[in-house]
Motif scaffolding. Structure first.
Motif, PDB file in Angstrom:
ATOM      1  N   ASP A   1       4.260  10.368   5.710  1.00 20.22           N
ATOM      2  CA  ASP A   1       5.358   9.554   5.176  1.00 20.22           C
ATOM      3  C   ASP A   1       5.279   8.096   5.588  1.00 20.22           C
ATOM      4  OD1 ASP A   1       6.478  11.901   4.108  1.00 20.22           O
ATOM      5  OD2 ASP A   1       7.521  12.327   5.997  1.00 20.22           O
ATOM      6  N   PHE A   2       4.551   7.805   6.670  1.00 23.91           N
ATOM      7  CA  PHE A   2       4.608   6.474   7.265  1.00 23.91           C
ATOM      8  C   PHE A   2       4.205   5.375   6.287  1.00 23.91           C
ATOM      9  CE2 PHE A   2       2.751   3.054   9.919  1.00 23.91           C
ATOM     10  CZ  PHE A   2       3.902   2.701  10.610  1.00 23.91           C
TER      11      PHE A   2
ATOM     12  N   VAL B   1       7.959   6.110  14.840  1.00 22.29           N
ATOM     13  CA  VAL B   1       7.638   6.953  13.679  1.00 22.29           C
ATOM     14  C   VAL B   1       8.533   8.185  13.733  1.00 22.29           C
ATOM     15  CG1 VAL B   1       5.247   6.138  13.619  1.00 22.29           C
ATOM     16  CG2 VAL B   1       5.806   8.225  14.883  1.00 22.29           C
ATOM     17  N   GLY B   2       8.404   9.050  12.763  1.00 25.19           N
ATOM     18  CA  GLY B   2       9.221  10.259  12.739  1.00 25.19           C
ATOM     19  C   GLY B   2       8.937  11.172  13.920  1.00 25.19           C
TER      20      GLY B   2
ATOM     21  N   ASP C   1       5.658   0.324  -1.434  1.00 26.50           N
ATOM     22  CA  ASP C   1       5.510  -1.015  -0.859  1.00 26.50           C
ATOM     23  C   ASP C   1       5.235  -0.973   0.641  1.00 26.50           C
ATOM     24  OD1 ASP C   1       7.950  -0.087  -0.048  1.00 26.50           O
ATOM     25  OD2 ASP C   1       9.059  -1.917  -0.516  1.00 26.50           O
ATOM     26  N   ALA C   2       4.888   0.214   1.186  1.00 32.65           N
ATOM     27  CA  ALA C   2       4.718   0.349   2.634  1.00 32.65           C
ATOM     28  C   ALA C   2       3.584  -0.519   3.172  1.00 32.65           C
ATOM     29  CB  ALA C   2       4.490   1.813   3.007  1.00 32.65           C
ATOM     30  N   LEU C   3       2.459  -0.585   2.456  1.00 35.73           N
ATOM     31  CA  LEU C   3       1.351  -1.419   2.902  1.00 35.73           C
ATOM     32  C   LEU C   3       1.750  -2.884   2.943  1.00 35.73           C
ATOM     33  CD1 LEU C   3      -1.663   0.205   1.031  1.00 35.73           C
ATOM     34  CD2 LEU C   3      -1.449  -0.031   3.506  1.00 35.73           C
ATOM     35  N   ALA C   4       2.424  -3.342   1.896  1.00 34.90           N
ATOM     36  CA  ALA C   4       2.853  -4.738   1.853  1.00 34.90           C
ATOM     37  C   ALA C   4       3.843  -5.032   2.975  1.00 34.90           C
ATOM     38  CB  ALA C   4       3.477  -5.053   0.496  1.00 34.90           C
TER      39      ALA C   4
END
Length: 428
Positions: A193-194, A184-185, A199-202
């Motif tokens: 932001d993660f 992660v950052g 579309d982050a969940l997908a």
């Protein structure tokens, strides 16, 4: 004394922590550690020797909140393991000396690697020799992935609402990252932001799918290592597939006509065209279809769109019905956990081309053309993740414009009702 290595992770967003700690003891009892931020090589230290030291250090870290990550053992052993390598096996067992098919296998492996890199923002990769996808601390166990899926579903509403600082979001996110460690950052506030991208969940759901698919491969490789050490190993048959490029102009004309008949100009993928056609037989799926699907009857020829990075897995293990707590997808599953098809070609092609990731992102993609035993189809009067056909029905046929969908969707709930016949390649 038996050699042992254990991995621990501590994730605390408010303290900007995302750390791993690995402790090992060798056959002589020597104790060493490796620690650092997840995604880095970390620093190595030799602490001393003895069982008491080993367990004391573990208790010390656990008191600080570190959680053990269950990872599969790392294979090591004689060169006989090479016979089990996934890509080499795929080229030999699918390609069977055909340079075109062998080149396709290598292309699919590279697509899979590229997709992993893209999905993880450059933080993950895949071993092209083995096909194994892993977190930065190793291949996690199936129980970790199942718990991680539940957490991802739990935080989905908070992600949708952008409530990234709520304890209801932070606590399960930290637990998620201790089950499936990821880079992660490095700046405070990285938790905002993660999962913030649309579309982050997908993408996380897809990553869990790929991790799950790697478990069987990794376990096969570990088994092969153990067998090679005892001299009992034989080259495994990983792919029960026959595949060749079709040179039949009549077949091509028929498939082109079927594609054109189901093409919808409003679909984002409608500008793609048919390139090569591969005749495919998946041994186990073919056998199950002959034993079950043909008895169900009501056979329709239908399209099944899938992302290119899923193809090697399908060629190895066949289609699967997604698990009840399967990955989060942008579109959801309107009619439960089944295998989805359509006679409207570009409806299925949208899935293959990456439309549901936000745009048509693939210049080259693939669809299966299959015989699907629909039997007695049910026309649904509702949608939902738990929707399935009532007793006495064998499938769902949601008619576009009539049954709560815009396009025709056909769903079966047993893979034995499916016979994959052709893999059709599309390009711009």
């Amino acid at each position: 004394m038996t050699a042992q290595t254990l991995m621990y992770v501590l994730t605390d967003a408010n303290a900007n922590n995302n750390k791993f700690w690995e402790i090992s003891r060798d056959e002589t009892g020597r104790v060493s550690t490796r620690n650092g931020r997840v995604g880095t090589a970390g620093q190595h230290r030799v602490l001393g020797a003895g069982d008491a030291l080993f367990h004391a250090k573990i208790r010390e870290k656990e008191r600080k909140g570190y959680k053990r990550v269950e990872v599969l053992g790392q294979p090591s052993g004689p060169g006989g393991v090479d016979k089990a390598e996934l890509i080499g096996a795929a080229e030999a067992q699918i390609g069977r000396g055909d340079p075109v098919i062998s080149a396709l296998v290598r292309q699919l492996a590279e697509i899979n690697r590229h997709q992993i890199i893209a999905a993880s923002g450059g933080q993950m990769s895949v071993d092209l020799a083995t096909g194994i996808v892993s977190t930065p601390v190793g291949v996690v166990t199936l129980s970790n992935i199942r718990r991680a899926r539940d957490l991802l579903i739990r935080i989905e509403p908070l992600v949708r609402s952008g409530d990234f600082d709520s304890p209801d979001f932070l606590t399960p996110l930290e637990e998620y990252l201790m089950l499936v460690p990821q880079k992660v950052g490095t700046r405070r506030g990285w938790h905002r932001d993660f999962l913030a991208a649309t579309d982050a969940l997908a993408r996380q759901g897809t990553f869990l799918d790929q991790l799950e698919g790697s478990i069987e491969i990794a376990e096969d490789r570990l088994r092969k290592t153990r067998e090679s050490e005892t001299g009992s190993a034989e080259a495994p048959r990983l792919f029960d597939v026959s595949m060749r490029v079709s040179e039949d102009p009549g077949l091509r004309a028929r498939i082109l006509a079927f594609f054109q008949a189901g093409r919808h100009a409003k679909h984002a993928s409608s500008n793609l065209r048919v390139a090569r056609i591969f005749e495919v037989t998946l041994g186990d799926m073919d056998r199950q279809y002959r034993e079950d699907g043909l008895k169900v009857g009501g056979v329709k020829e239908l399209w099944h769109g899938t992302r290119a990075h899923n193809l090697l897995s399908i060629l190895r293990s066949g289609l699967i019905v997604p698990p009840e707590n399967g990955s989060i997808h942008v579109t959801g599953r309107m009619f439960g956990n089944g295998v989805y098809f359509s006679d409207q070609s570009t409806k299925s092609l949208n899935y293959a081309a990456g439309y549901w990731d936000g745009k048509v992102s693939e210049e080259r993609c693939f669809m299966f053309l299959a015989d699907v035993a629909m039997g007695r189809p049910w026309h649904p009067d509702r949608t939902g993740a738990s929707v399935k056909p009532p007793a006495g029905y064998d499938s769902v046929f949601a008619r576009g414009g009539q049954d709560r969908v815009l396009n025709n969707e056909m769903i079966v709930y047993r893979t034995s009702q499916v016979n994959l016949k052709y893999l059709v390649e599309f390009e711009k």
